[in-house]
Scaffold this active site. Structure first.
Site, PDB file in Angstrom:
ATOM      1  CD  GLU A  26       7.413  -5.399  -2.075  1.00 21.47           C
ATOM      2  OE1 GLU A  26       7.701  -4.362  -2.697  1.00 21.47           O
ATOM      3  OE2 GLU A  26       8.175  -6.377  -1.982  1.00 21.47           O
ATOM      4  N   GLY A  63       0.835  -1.204   0.000  1.00 23.70           N
ATOM      5  CA  GLY A  63       0.000   0.000   0.000  1.00 23.70           C
ATOM      6  C   GLY A  63       0.863   1.245   0.000  1.00 23.70           C
ATOM      7  CB  SER A  64       0.064   4.757   0.766  1.00 21.32           C
ATOM      8  OG  SER A  64      -0.387   4.737   2.113  1.00 21.32           O
ATOM      9  CB  VAL A  67      -1.258   2.990   5.100  1.00 22.60           C
ATOM     10  CG1 VAL A  67      -1.919   1.842   5.867  1.00 22.60           C
ATOM     11  CG2 VAL A  67      -2.284   4.075   4.795  1.00 22.60           C
ATOM     12  N   GLY A  68       1.865   2.198   5.353  1.00 22.73           N
ATOM     13  CA  GLY A  68       2.883   1.182   5.616  1.00 22.73           C
ATOM     14  C   GLY A  68       3.731   1.508   6.830  1.00 22.73           C
TER      15      GLY A  68
END
Length: 509
Positions: free
Chosen positions: A267, A245-246, A249-250
């Site tokens: 990732e 994800g972004s 958020v990661g």
């Protein structure tokens, strides 16, 4: 009201999808007691079907059963686990066309890409089958007489996989195929906007487990939003969480997992550049840029977002590139000949419009595109922007078919621009000069996890490790030795003699 009765949706029944669907596979059964959501076709924003998402109770029931199943799965020999994954691959082969069509329908990517994504999972199954007989440790020479040192690789137990909308089944394949042959159970939370892909994929896996009389909870799946993702990140029963994800958020997921000393495989965002040197094959480069920047409507993490062109050939590259952009067929992703489908959501289209406004305010010049397509769907025109490499917006990932172009004078300047963004996923250079090629892939070249020459930034093969550096998260998935992240390594020293010599020659009494 859903459009499920439409003739073009009939194929969904073959994948076990109906107008109303339970979105959790827990303890070997389909159930769900959470909120009801609708999944929509991004080409017209009409409802395809309804899905009941997971509740906190569903999550706990699923995790309890999964933890029990882990005790069984860990005892199955690795080659036998590989056989189960082989059967999953065969089941996907039998449903390749229908499943690929579902990916295109729900995500919005064109049909050849939808089918290609499912093929990628099949390829991962094949890779994992071979890997199941090669989870090899090392034998290490011991400095002590009558001692043996060796490495053992053992399963972690449960791997949590949180995937994104842009590759709703491929990223699951990168993780789950490897995790399963490594002896782990899998807990999957698919993207909230592609629940039908999550359900269809899980039904295929579940059918294989059932056929082999194995607990269904070896593979547990939840449709749901951020609450399910947070539960996975906090859950001490899950030693490894793979998140796609972004970067924003990661980072939050990583902090949550790290607080309980869990491991994270991230990732995240990409901001990928293609460099075209003055000796490049321009035809090859232009074709590559088109696929890299326009493929999947610019919604791949490996999409080319920055094009760096040597000043001496700038016009020679830009002229044919702008021409070919104007010829791109935009339309229904399921129609033959379409090259550019819709963005995934209405919000994505709104973000595109905001991005174009910001680009103009930061001195960007639109060479082609720059507007939405007036329609029921989330279509936009593929866009090329002339802009300074120092503009703030160039440092961000605008998840749409927007390509920033800029000039450079020297190889060193191009590398500096390539490396100047917070992300470090993919990169490519077009040149025939061996000196530039080997500098590019070496320590003074690209700082990305994927460093290509004379091919696009996207379309990676599964045989190599996939992932990036810096704000991309540092994780590696799919091929090479990525499997090691899904296992725990033990260094074992065995004394088969009668004496007790100590390391480093220590004499203790």
């Amino acid at each position: 009201m859903t459009s499920f009765t439409k003739k073009e949706y009939e194929f969904l029944k073959e994948l076990g999808i109906g107008p109303q669907n339970l979105g959790c596979y827990v303890n070997g059964t389909w159930k769900a007691t959470g909120p009801v959501i609708s999944t929509v076709n991004p080409a017209n924003n009409q409802i395809i079907a309804e899905v009941v998402e997971a509740s906190a109770q569903d999550y706990e029931e699923g995790m309890s059963a999964c933890a029990e199943a882990a005790k069984i799965w860990v005892q199955v020999p690795a080659p036998k686990r590989g056989e189960i994954v082989r059967q999953i691959g065969d089941a996907l082969r039998a449903n390749l066309q229908e499943f690929g069509r579902l990916v295109s329908l729900e995500m919005g990517k064109i049909l050849p890409e939808g089918i290609g994504e499912v093929q990628e999972v099949i390829d991962m199954c094949d890779f994992a089958v071979g890997l199941s007989r090669q989870l090899n440790g090392s034998v290490i020479p011991s400095e002590r007489p009558n001692h043996m040192m060796l490495e053992m690789w053992n399963p972690l137990g449960i791997v949590g996989v949180i995937t994104a909308f842009n590759f709703p089944c491929a990223v699951l394949g990168w993780n789950a195929c490897i995790a399963l042959v490594c002896g782990n159970c899998v807990v999957w939370k698919g993207a909230p906007t592609t629940p039908l892909v999550t359900i269809a994929m899980t039904k295929i896996v579940a059918s294989v487990l059932e056929k082999n009389n194995l607990p269904g909870s070896i593979f547990t799946a939840f449709c749901g939003g951020a609450d399910v993702g947070q539960a996975i990140a906090k859950d001490t029963r899950i030693p490894l969480v793979s998140f796609t994800g972004s970067s924003k958020v990661g980072l939050a997921v990583q902090q949550t997992v790290s607080q309980r000393f869990g491991k994270c495989l991230l990732e995240l965002s990409g901001n990928n550049a293609i460099i075209i040197m003055d000796d490049a094959d321009i035809k090859l480069a232009v074709r590559s840029v088109l696929f890299a920047a326009v493929g999947t409507a610019g919604q791949r993490c490996t999409t080319c977002r920055r094009l760096l062109v040597h000043e001496s050939i700038y016009e020679k590259v830009l002229e044919p590139l702008v021409d070919v952009y104007k010829q791109v067929k935009i339309g229904d992703p399921l129609e033959k000949g379409t090259l550019l489908g819709p963005l995934h959501t209405r919000t994505s289209r709104e973000n595109f419009e905001k991005g174009i406004h910001n680009i103009k305010s930061q001195g960007g010049k639109i060479l082609t595109g720059g507007s939405v397509v007036e329609s029921e769907g989330n279509f936009v025109h593929p866009t090329i922007v002339e802009i300074s490499s120092k503009a703030e917006i160039v440092k961000e990932e605008l998840f749409a078919p927007v390509l920033y172009v800029m000039k450079f004078k020297t190889f060193e300047e191009a590398v500096e621009i390539n490396n100047s963004v917070p992300q470090g996923l993919s990169s490519s250079i077009f040149t025939r000069n061996p000196e530039n090629i080997f500098k590019w892939i070496g320590p003074q070249g690209s700082d990305c996890g994927i460093v290509n020459v004379n091919i696009p930034t996207n379309g990676a093969e599964i045989g190599g490790a996939f992932g990036g550096e810096k704000g991309t998260g540092g994780g590696r998935e799919a091929g090479s030795d990525s499997w090691k992240q899904y296992m725990r390594r033990s260094t074992c020293t065995i004394n088969y003699g009668n004496e007790l010599p100590l390391a480093q020659g220590i004499n203790f009494g």
